[in-house]
Write a protein that holds these residues in place. Structure first.
Motif, short mmCIF file in Angstrom:
data_model
loop_
_atom_site.label_atom_id
_atom_site.label_comp_id
_atom_site.label_asym_id
_atom_site.label_seq_id
_atom_site.Cartn_x
_atom_site.Cartn_y
_atom_site.Cartn_z
N ALA A 189 135.05 97.74 -24.85
CA ALA A 189 135.06 98.06 -26.28
C ALA A 189 134.12 99.23 -26.61
O ALA A 189 134.26 99.85 -27.67
CB ALA A 189 134.66 96.83 -27.08
N LEU A 190 133.17 99.51 -25.71
CA LEU A 190 132.17 100.55 -25.99
C LEU A 190 132.45 101.87 -25.27
O LEU A 190 131.71 102.84 -25.48
CB LEU A 190 130.78 100.05 -25.57
N GLU A 191 133.47 101.91 -24.47
CA GLU A 191 133.69 103.11 -23.62
C GLU A 191 133.93 104.37 -24.43
O GLU A 191 133.62 105.47 -23.96
CB GLU A 191 134.84 102.86 -22.66
N ASP A 192 134.50 104.24 -25.64
CA ASP A 192 134.73 105.44 -26.44
C ASP A 192 133.46 105.93 -27.14
O ASP A 192 133.45 106.98 -27.77
CB ASP A 192 135.83 105.20 -27.46
N ARG A 193 132.35 105.18 -27.01
CA ARG A 193 131.09 105.58 -27.62
C ARG A 193 130.26 106.47 -26.68
O ARG A 193 129.27 107.05 -27.09
CB ARG A 193 130.25 104.35 -27.97
N GLY A 194 130.62 106.52 -25.41
CA GLY A 194 129.86 107.32 -24.45
C GLY A 194 130.19 106.91 -23.03
O GLY A 194 131.14 106.17 -22.78
N SER A 195 129.40 107.38 -22.07
CA SER A 195 129.61 107.03 -20.66
C SER A 195 128.63 105.93 -20.27
O SER A 195 127.45 105.98 -20.61
CB SER A 195 129.42 108.25 -19.75
N MET A 196 129.14 104.92 -19.54
CA MET A 196 128.35 103.74 -19.20
C MET A 196 127.64 103.91 -17.86
O MET A 196 128.15 104.57 -16.95
CB MET A 196 129.23 102.49 -19.16
N PHE A 197 126.44 103.30 -17.73
CA PHE A 197 125.68 103.29 -16.49
C PHE A 197 125.80 101.95 -15.75
O PHE A 197 125.25 101.80 -14.66
CB PHE A 197 124.19 103.54 -16.76
N ILE A 198 126.46 100.96 -16.36
CA ILE A 198 126.47 99.60 -15.81
C ILE A 198 127.89 99.12 -15.57
O ILE A 198 128.85 99.65 -16.13
CB ILE A 198 125.75 98.60 -16.76
N SER A 199 128.01 98.08 -14.74
CA SER A 199 129.28 97.41 -14.46
C SER A 199 129.22 95.99 -15.02
O SER A 199 128.14 95.49 -15.33
CB SER A 199 129.52 97.34 -12.94
N PRO A 200 130.36 95.32 -15.14
CA PRO A 200 130.34 93.92 -15.57
C PRO A 200 129.54 93.04 -14.59
O PRO A 200 129.53 93.31 -13.38
CB PRO A 200 131.82 93.53 -15.58
N GLY A 201 128.88 92.02 -15.12
CA GLY A 201 128.16 91.07 -14.27
C GLY A 201 126.73 91.44 -13.96
O GLY A 201 126.05 90.74 -13.21
N GLU A 202 126.23 92.56 -14.51
CA GLU A 202 124.85 92.96 -14.27
C GLU A 202 123.91 92.28 -15.27
O GLU A 202 124.28 92.05 -16.42
CB GLU A 202 124.69 94.48 -14.38
N ASP A 203 122.70 91.97 -14.81
CA ASP A 203 121.69 91.39 -15.70
C ASP A 203 121.14 92.48 -16.61
O ASP A 203 120.73 93.55 -16.14
CB ASP A 203 120.55 90.78 -14.89
N ILE A 204 121.12 92.20 -17.91
CA ILE A 204 120.72 93.18 -18.93
C ILE A 204 119.64 92.56 -19.80
O ILE A 204 119.65 91.36 -20.06
CB ILE A 204 121.93 93.56 -19.83
N TYR A 205 118.68 93.37 -20.25
CA TYR A 205 117.70 92.88 -21.22
C TYR A 205 117.68 93.78 -22.46
O TYR A 205 118.16 94.92 -22.43
CB TYR A 205 116.31 92.76 -20.60
N GLU A 206 117.14 93.26 -23.54
CA GLU A 206 117.06 94.01 -24.79
C GLU A 206 116.16 95.24 -24.59
O GLU A 206 115.07 95.14 -24.04
CB GLU A 206 116.48 93.13 -25.90
N GLY A 207 116.66 96.39 -25.02
CA GLY A 207 115.90 97.63 -24.87
C GLY A 207 116.27 98.42 -23.63
O GLY A 207 115.80 99.54 -23.43
N MET A 208 117.12 97.85 -22.78
CA MET A 208 117.56 98.55 -21.56
C MET A 208 118.64 99.57 -21.91
O MET A 208 119.52 99.30 -22.73
CB MET A 208 118.10 97.52 -20.57
N ILE A 209 118.55 100.76 -21.34
CA ILE A 209 119.55 101.81 -21.58
C ILE A 209 120.76 101.56 -20.68
O ILE A 209 120.62 101.48 -19.45
CB ILE A 209 118.95 103.20 -21.31
N VAL A 210 121.93 101.40 -21.30
CA VAL A 210 123.13 101.04 -20.53
C VAL A 210 124.14 102.17 -20.47
O VAL A 210 125.16 102.06 -19.78
CB VAL A 210 123.79 99.77 -21.13
N GLY A 211 123.89 103.28 -21.17
CA GLY A 211 124.82 104.40 -21.13
C GLY A 211 124.32 105.57 -21.93
O GLY A 211 123.29 105.50 -22.62
#
Length: 609
Positions: free
Chosen positions: A502-524
C-alpha cells in the motif's frame, strides 16, 4: 649484505599489491611447493574482499645477495597518512601507473610526497597487456606530472619498466612482444638506481618508528628504519618523546622481516627496517637512541583528520539482540585500541554521554573501522559524517578536494549539473570518442552522499577519484544534504506485505515483509521532500467474505539494499545508522513519532524566521 629500501606507490587499483606478489615470487621467497594466495600482502579480511590495500605493510626479499625491503602502500586518499610516513623509511620509490588510466589524483599526491622526501623514482607502466593500453601517452603524462611538481632536471631522466603484473611479465621496451616472464628486469633496476642507505653501524643509535603495530601482550610495536648505529634485543635504550622528554626502556623483543614473516632477531644494523617492542606507548616520529647520546630526528608530520562522526551506544529498542559487546566501556576500549595503531585517527569522549567523536581522513577510513568493529561483535550507532572546519586567520575554512571524474560522454552534462549544485569549481574538461574527463575542486562536504547519485546518473560507468587539496573559506550554503524525505515507521512489530504494498507509491522501500521494525526506524525513501510517518506492520483485516491467504498474491517491488557506505552517505543530520553484527538499520535520532514531529516543526519555524 647490501640493502635497498623501496616503497611501491600508486593510485588505487593500478596494481601495486599484485606487483609486490610477483616480486616475491621472482626472488624465490616462496618455496616451489608453497601454496600462496593472490595479492598475499592484503592479509586483512576487508582488504581481500574489497581488493584494496588499507594498511601499509613491509616485506623483505633477497635478490643477488642484496636485501630489498619493500613497502606496499595504500592507494586510497583516506589512507594517505600511511604513505606520508613510509617516505621516512625508504631511499627510493617504484611509481606504478596504469597503462590506460594514466596519472590520477593519488598518483600526484604520492609522487609529490616522494619528491618532498628527495627520493629516487622508478616508473613502472603496468597493465600493458590491456587492449586499451596507451603506454607512450601515459609516459608523456608522467613527464608532465614530474614537471608540474617542480622536480629537478636530472629527475626527469627516470628509468622506466613496462609490465603486466597480473601475468608476471615485464620488459624495458615499450613493445609488448618483448615481455618476458618474471620481474628480474625490475629487480635489477631497483638495485641499480635506488641508492643504498647510509650504514654507519659504529655511530650512536638513531631509530624512528614510522609505522605501528599493536598486541595485547606487549602494547605498541614501533616499525622503522635504523638511521645509524645498531640495536640489540635486551639492551636499555632512550626514547625522545614527541614533547622532547626522554624515557628509558629495555628492548623486549626485536624483529626483522623475511618474505611475509616477522622473525625475532638479536641485533639490527643501520639501514635495515626492524620492529621494536618494549615501550607500550611508543608513537610515530619519536626517536630511539643510545643512552647518554640522545639526538632527536626531525619529527614525522602526520596529516590532520578532515572528517568526523559521532559513535554512540545503541539506544534502539533492539539493542543487545545481535551483538555481545554493547556497553560504553567495551566500545570505548575498542576505539582507543584502534588509536594505538592508527595514528591518523582521533577519538574524544563527549562528557557525561555515552558518545565519542571519532575523526579520520575520510568516509572510507571511518567506514573500515565501523565494519571491523561490526565483525568483532560490537553493536553501536553512528551519525552522518561531517567535515572538520578550521579557523585560519580569523576566517572559518573548510577542506576542499581535488577531484577527477571520468564519465561516458552522454552522462557528462548531468555530472556537471550535479557538481555545480554541490559548488564544485571546474578546472579542466577533455574528451575522447566515448569518455569525458572533468577535473574539479570541490568542498569535501559536497562529496558526502555524492557517490550513489553519481553512479545512478552514469549508469554505473562513471569513475570518481579525489584527494585532499587545501582549506578554503567556507561556503555559507548547505552543501551535500539529501533533498528527499524518508518513510519512518510509526509502530513496532513485523512488516507485512499488505502494508508495504500500500506504501510503494509513496517512495522506494528498504525492507521486505517479515522484518522486525521499531517506531522511528527508517523503512524507505520518500518521493517528496518531507518525511512521512507510515505503518508498515499493519495486517490486512480478516472478514468472513475474504480468504486469509489473499495476502500472498501481493507482488512487491524488490527493496533497495544499502551497503554500510551507502547508509552513511544517505542519512541527514537528524538520523543515525544502527550497526550490529547481523543488521544495518537506518533510524531517526528521535524515535517517538509525536516528539519528532514537534521537534521538526520547531526547526522549520526557526529556519523560516
Amino acid at each position: 649484505m647490501d640493502i635497498r629500501n623501496v616503497a611501491i606507490i600508486a593510485h588505487v587499483d593500478h596494481g601495486k599489491t599484485t606487483l609486490v606478489d610477483k616480486l616475491l615470487r621472482s626472488s624465490h621467497t616462496f618455496r616451489d611447493n608453497q601454496v600462496v594466495e593472490e595479492r598475499v600482502m592484503d592479509s586483512n579480511a576487508l582488504e581481500t574482499e574489497r581488493g584494496i590495500t588499507i594498511l601499509a605493510k613491509n616485506t623483505a626479499i633477497t635478490y643477488k645477495d642484496t636485501k630489498i625491503n619493500i613497502l606496499d602502500t595504500p592507494g586510497h586518499a583516506d589512507f594517505s597518512g600511511e604513505v606520508e610516513r613510509i617516505m621516512k623509511m625508504v631511499d627510493g620509490v617504484v611509481l606504478v601507473v596504469d597503462a590506460y588510466e594514466g596519472t590520477m589524483p593519488q598518483t600526484r599526491f604520492v609522487l609529490k610526497k616522494a619528491f618532498e622526501a628527495h627520493l629516487k623514482p622508478i616508473v613502472v607502466i603496468n597493465k600493458v597487456d590491456k587492449p586499451s593500453a596507451r603506454p607512450l601517452e601515459v609516459i608523456d603524462e608522467v613527464l608532465e606530472l614530474f614537471i608540474d611538481l617542480g622536480c629537478d632536471e636530472d629527475e626527469l631522466d627516470f628509468p622506466i619498466c613496462y609490465a603486466s603484473a597480473v601475468n608476471n611479465t615485464c620488459s624495458l621496451d615499450v613493445d609488448i612482444n618483448t615481455q618476458k616472464e618474471g620481474m628480474e628486469p625490475l629487480l635489477d633496476m631497483i638495485i641499480k638506481y635506488i641508492p643504498q642507505p647510509e650504514m654507519d653501524k659504529d655511530a650512536p643509535l638513531q631509530l624512528q618508528p614510522a609505522l605501528l603495530d599493536y598486541t595485547d601482550f606487549v602494547g605498541r610495536i614501533g616499525i622503522g628504519r635504523i638511521k645509524r648505529g645498531t640495536i640489540k634485543s635486551g639492551e636499555v635504550v632512550s626514547c625522545i618523546r614527541l614533547d622532547n622528554s626522554i624515557k628509558q626502556f629495555r628492548v623486549q623483543k626485536l624483529y626483522g622481516f623475511i618474505g611475509l614473516d616477522r622473525i625475532e632477531i638479536k641485533e639490527g644494523y643501520a639501514g635495515d627496517i626492524v620492529a621494536v617492542s618494549g615501550l607500550g606507548d611508543i608513537s610515530v616520529g619519536e626517536t630511539i637512541c643510545t643512552v647518554g647520546k640522545e639526538e632527536a630526528l626531525e619529527k614525522i608530520h602526520i596529516s590532520e583528520p578532515t572528517v568526523q562522526m559521532t559513535f554512540g551506544t545503541n539506544t534502539s529498542p533492539f539493542c543487545g539482540r545481535d551483538g555481545k559487546l554493547v556497553t560504553a566501556s567495551k566500545i570505548e576500549e575498542r576505539l582507543f585500541r584502534e588509536v594505538q595503531k592508527d595514528v591518523s585517527l582521533r577519538v574524544q569522549r563527549i562528557p557525561s554521554q555515552e558518545e565519542w567523536i571519532v575523526s579520520g581522513r575520510g568516509e572510507l577510513h571511518l567506514g573500515i573501522l565501523i565494519e571491523n568493529m561490526r565483525r568483532e561483535n560490537y553493536e553501536f550507532q553512528v551519525s552522518r559524517p561531517r567535515v572538520i572546519m578550521k579557523e585560519i586567520d580569523g576566517v572559518l575554512c573548510e577542506p576542499y578536494e581535488y577531484c577527477v571524474i571520468d564519465t561516458p560522454n552522454d552522462s557528462a552534462g548531468a555530472v556537471i549539473e550535479m557538481m555545480g549544485n554541490r559548488h564544485g569549481i571546474m578546472e579542466t574538461m577533455s574528451n575522447t570518442e566515448t569518455q569525458t574527463r572533468i577535473i574539479y575542486y570541490i568542498p569535501s562536504r559536497g562529496l558526502i552522499g555524492f557517490n550513489t547519485d553519481f553512479m545512478t546518473v552514469t549508469k554505473g560507468y562513471g569513475i570518481i577519484n579525489h584527494s585532499f587539496s587545501d582549506y578554503r573559506p567556507m561556503e555559507t550554503v548547505n552543501v551535500g544534504e539529501r533533498t528527499t524525505g524518508v518513510l519512518v515507521s510509526m509502530a513496532e512489530g513485523q512488516s507485512t506485505a499488505y502494508s508495504i504494498g500500500a506504501l510503494e507509491d509513496r517512495g522506494s522501500m528498504f525492507i521486505s515483509p517479515g522484518e522486525d521494525i521499531y517506531e522511528g526506524m527508517i523503512v524507505g525513501e520518500a518521493n517528496k521532500d518531507l518525511d512521512l510517518a507510515v505503518n508498515v506492520v499493519k495486517a490486512k483485516q480478516q472478514t468472513n467474505t475474504r480468504s486469509s491467504n489473499k495476502d500472498t498474491t501481493v507482488v512487491l517491488k524488490k527493496p533497495r539494499v544499502l551497503s554500510l557506505e551507502a547508509c552513511l552517505e544517505f542519512i541527514n543530520e537528524d538520523e543515525l545508522v544502527e550497526v550490529t553484527p547481523k543488521h544495518i538499520r537506518l533510524r531517526k535520532k528521535i524515535l517517538d513519532t509525536v516528539e519528532r514531529k514537534k521537534y521538526d516543526a520547531k526547526v522549520r519555524a526557526e529556519k523560516n524566521n
